[in-house]
Write a protein that holds these residues in place. Structure first.
Motif, mmCIF file in Angstrom:
data_model
loop_
_atom_site.group_PDB
_atom_site.id
_atom_site.type_symbol
_atom_site.label_atom_id
_atom_site.label_comp_id
_atom_site.label_asym_id
_atom_site.label_seq_id
_atom_site.Cartn_x
_atom_site.Cartn_y
_atom_site.Cartn_z
ATOM 1 N N ILE A 32 42.519 31.376 32.552
ATOM 2 C CA ILE A 32 42.255 30.637 33.795
ATOM 3 C C ILE A 32 42.003 31.565 34.984
ATOM 4 O O ILE A 32 42.359 31.256 36.120
ATOM 5 N N SER A 33 41.408 32.710 34.763
ATOM 6 C CA SER A 33 41.099 33.631 35.847
ATOM 7 C C SER A 33 39.681 33.396 36.370
ATOM 8 O O SER A 33 38.859 32.769 35.714
ATOM 9 N N GLU A 34 39.397 33.938 37.575
ATOM 10 C CA GLU A 34 38.100 33.774 38.204
ATOM 11 C C GLU A 34 37.608 35.119 38.725
ATOM 12 O O GLU A 34 38.388 35.940 39.204
ATOM 13 N N VAL A 35 36.262 35.308 38.672
ATOM 14 C CA VAL A 35 35.689 36.523 39.231
ATOM 15 C C VAL A 35 34.351 36.211 39.887
ATOM 16 O O VAL A 35 33.582 35.378 39.403
ATOM 17 N N TYR A 36 34.113 36.856 41.014
ATOM 18 C CA TYR A 36 32.817 36.818 41.687
ATOM 19 C C TYR A 36 32.299 38.246 41.735
ATOM 20 O O TYR A 36 32.997 39.169 42.180
ATOM 21 N N VAL A 37 31.059 38.438 41.261
ATOM 22 C CA VAL A 37 30.472 39.776 41.168
ATOM 23 C C VAL A 37 29.124 39.769 41.871
ATOM 24 O O VAL A 37 28.284 38.891 41.631
ATOM 25 N N LYS A 38 28.879 40.754 42.734
ATOM 26 C CA LYS A 38 27.603 40.845 43.436
ATOM 27 C C LYS A 38 27.165 42.304 43.546
ATOM 28 O O LYS A 38 27.955 43.180 43.893
ATOM 29 N N LYS A 39 25.893 42.542 43.221
ATOM 30 C CA LYS A 39 25.270 43.861 43.375
ATOM 31 C C LYS A 39 26.061 44.953 42.663
ATOM 32 O O LYS A 39 26.332 46.018 43.226
ATOM 33 N N CYS A 40 26.412 44.694 41.424
ATOM 34 C CA CYS A 40 27.148 45.683 40.624
ATOM 35 C C CYS A 40 26.303 46.175 39.458
ATOM 36 O O CYS A 40 25.419 45.472 38.967
ATOM 37 N N THR A 78 38.166 30.443 31.706
ATOM 38 C CA THR A 78 37.912 31.254 32.894
ATOM 39 C C THR A 78 36.570 30.874 33.505
ATOM 40 O O THR A 78 35.753 30.198 32.882
ATOM 41 N N SER A 79 36.329 31.333 34.735
ATOM 42 C CA SER A 79 35.063 31.044 35.393
ATOM 43 C C SER A 79 34.552 32.285 36.128
ATOM 44 O O SER A 79 35.338 33.124 36.575
ATOM 45 N N SER A 80 33.226 32.362 36.275
ATOM 46 C CA SER A 80 32.638 33.513 36.941
ATOM 47 C C SER A 80 31.324 33.134 37.599
ATOM 48 O O SER A 80 30.631 32.210 37.176
ATOM 49 N N PHE A 81 30.985 33.862 38.647
ATOM 50 C CA PHE A 81 29.683 33.772 39.301
ATOM 51 C C PHE A 81 29.216 35.202 39.518
ATOM 52 O O PHE A 81 29.880 35.978 40.217
ATOM 53 N N ILE A 82 28.092 35.546 38.916
ATOM 54 C CA ILE A 82 27.570 36.906 38.972
ATOM 55 C C ILE A 82 26.157 36.852 39.515
ATOM 56 O O ILE A 82 25.315 36.125 38.991
ATOM 57 N N GLU A 83 25.874 37.617 40.562
ATOM 58 C CA GLU A 83 24.532 37.620 41.120
ATOM 59 C C GLU A 83 24.084 39.038 41.486
ATOM 60 O O GLU A 83 24.890 39.915 41.776
ATOM 61 N N ASN A 136 35.555 30.297 24.261
ATOM 62 C CA ASN A 136 36.749 29.478 24.492
ATOM 63 C C ASN A 136 36.702 28.740 25.829
ATOM 64 O O ASN A 136 37.565 28.911 26.686
ATOM 65 N N GLU A 137 35.656 27.937 25.990
ATOM 66 C CA GLU A 137 35.522 27.068 27.156
ATOM 67 C C GLU A 137 35.380 27.843 28.464
ATOM 68 O O GLU A 137 35.810 27.404 29.538
ATOM 69 N N ALA A 138 34.751 28.986 28.412
ATOM 70 C CA ALA A 138 34.443 29.732 29.630
ATOM 71 C C ALA A 138 33.272 29.074 30.361
ATOM 72 O O ALA A 138 32.425 28.431 29.758
ATOM 73 N N THR A 139 33.222 29.262 31.677
ATOM 74 C CA THR A 139 32.149 28.734 32.510
ATOM 75 C C THR A 139 31.598 29.873 33.363
ATOM 76 O O THR A 139 32.371 30.590 34.006
ATOM 77 N N SER A 140 30.258 30.008 33.382
ATOM 78 C CA SER A 140 29.692 31.137 34.109
ATOM 79 C C SER A 140 28.304 30.819 34.644
ATOM 80 O O SER A 140 27.540 30.055 34.038
ATOM 81 N N ILE A 141 27.959 31.421 35.785
ATOM 82 C CA ILE A 141 26.616 31.374 36.354
ATOM 83 C C ILE A 141 26.153 32.803 36.608
ATOM 84 O O ILE A 141 26.849 33.590 37.259
ATOM 85 N N PHE A 142 24.975 33.137 36.066
ATOM 86 C CA PHE A 142 24.325 34.419 36.324
ATOM 87 C C PHE A 142 23.067 34.142 37.136
ATOM 88 O O PHE A 142 22.217 33.356 36.713
ATOM 89 N N GLN A 143 22.926 34.810 38.270
ATOM 90 C CA GLN A 143 21.795 34.557 39.155
ATOM 91 C C GLN A 143 21.166 35.877 39.590
ATOM 92 O O GLN A 143 21.860 36.776 40.061
#
Length: 321
Positions: free
Chosen positions: A172-180, A196-201, A226-233
């Motif tokens: 159940i952790s969350e991460v936001y990643v930008k310009k990496c 877990t959830s993530s947003f990577i752009e 395992n039911e992860a949710t993610s957006i890659f942009q």
């Protein structure tokens, strides 16, 4: 060998300790901080402690600038709702992890290097939060950044390279990643599990290491399971080789979105397996030797594609609903 080194315990929020241009080495612990106190460490070196160089807990505040920790049992441990700011520092070549934060603690890291530690670079447990800016997390002998037990991370303008896994999320952790740049990690660049959830752009993934997945000599740069949710942009995925390399893979009821991403120089681009949901919008595929999008598994998965060109071999798999 001076045992536990310096112990600081403050009962008033106005209490403050300043360490400027000091050297601490040889002992069990370097500095232990507890209570409502602020400790500022500037241009100071810690080395050769059998346990962690610095530990802070119990609502304390740690400010570390232009300092170095190396050859210790561990680098920094932050716990029990403590706060830490680490800037322009190096935490390298320790026998265990570089940084551990737990118990609702908060860390901000800026312009620092966390590398060559024998365990993970940064670990978060039990509702801890972290912000990482303009830093290097490299050559650690486990995960570059590991999140567990309802933790959160905000990472930008940072290179996460040549670790075992680049970023790993659990529980159940969350991460936001930008310009990496998340690149060339031995097993996986981005490994996301268990609700877990993530947003990577605006980030760049590439990998040419001979990693393994499911006992096969096959590399997967991004794994969602395992039911992860993610957006890659606006991300770029590349393997720099076209055999035995899958760029991304989703399994076990995961949901993920790719918007305006590029996939190139690999065997497969996107893998969708075992009751997963995938949306591909405005993406480009180049130099993919097998399937741009591969769908298979014991359970049906769902795919939505918009403004994306796929070759005939890829289209031949699909049963149109």
């Amino acid at each position: 060998n001076w045992g536990s080194g310096l112990f600081v315990n403050g009962k008033k929020e106005s209490s403050r300790v300043v360490l400027d241009e000091c050297v601490f080495n040889y002992g069990e612990f370097g500095i232990e901080v507890a209570g409502k106190i602020s400790v500022s460490i500037n241009k100071t070196c810690f080395s050769n402690f059998t346990e962690q160089a610095i530990s802070a807990g119990d609502d304390s505040k740690l400010l570390m600038n232009e300092s170095r920790i190396f050859d210790c049992g561990a680098g920094i441990v932050i716990m029990n709702q403590a706060q830490a700011m680490i800037a322009d520092s190096k935490i390298i070549s320790n026998k265990e992890m570089g940084i551990l934060s737990s118990d609702k603690s908060e860390i901000n890291i800026y312009g620092s290097e966390i590398s060559k530690n024998k365990a993970y670079g940064i670990g978060l447990l039990d509702e801890a939060q972290i912000s990482v800016r303009e830093s290097f997390i490299e050559y650690n002998n486990a995960d570059g950044i590991q999140l567990c037990n309802n933790t959160k991370a905000d990472i930008s303008d940072t290179a996460i390279r040549d670790n075992v896994n680049g970023i790993r999320l659990n529980d159940i952790s969350e991460v936001y990643v930008k310009k990496c740049e998340i690149a060339n990690n031995k097993n996986c660049d981005f490994y996301q599990l268990e609700n877990t959830s993530s947003f990577i752009e605006d980030s760049y993934f590439w990998n040419e290491a001979p990693g393994r997945f499911n006992d096969e000599k096959i590399l997967v740069s991004v794994i969602l399971a395992n039911e992860a949710t993610s957006i890659f942009q606006n991300c770029d995925f590349s393997a720099k080789q076209t055999k035995n390399v899958k760029l991304t893979m989703s399994v076990d009821r995961s949901k993920f979105v790719y918007r305006n991403c590029n996939f190139h120089d690999a065997e497969d681009g996107i893998g969708v397996f075992d009751d997963s949901d995938c949306s591909v919008d405005g993406c480009k595929f180049e130099n993919i030797s097998e399937l741009e999008i591969r769908m298979s598994g014991e359970k049906d998965s769902r795919l939505k594609v918009c403004d994306t060109v796929l070759n005939e071999k890829t289209m031949g798999q699909f049963r149109v609903a």
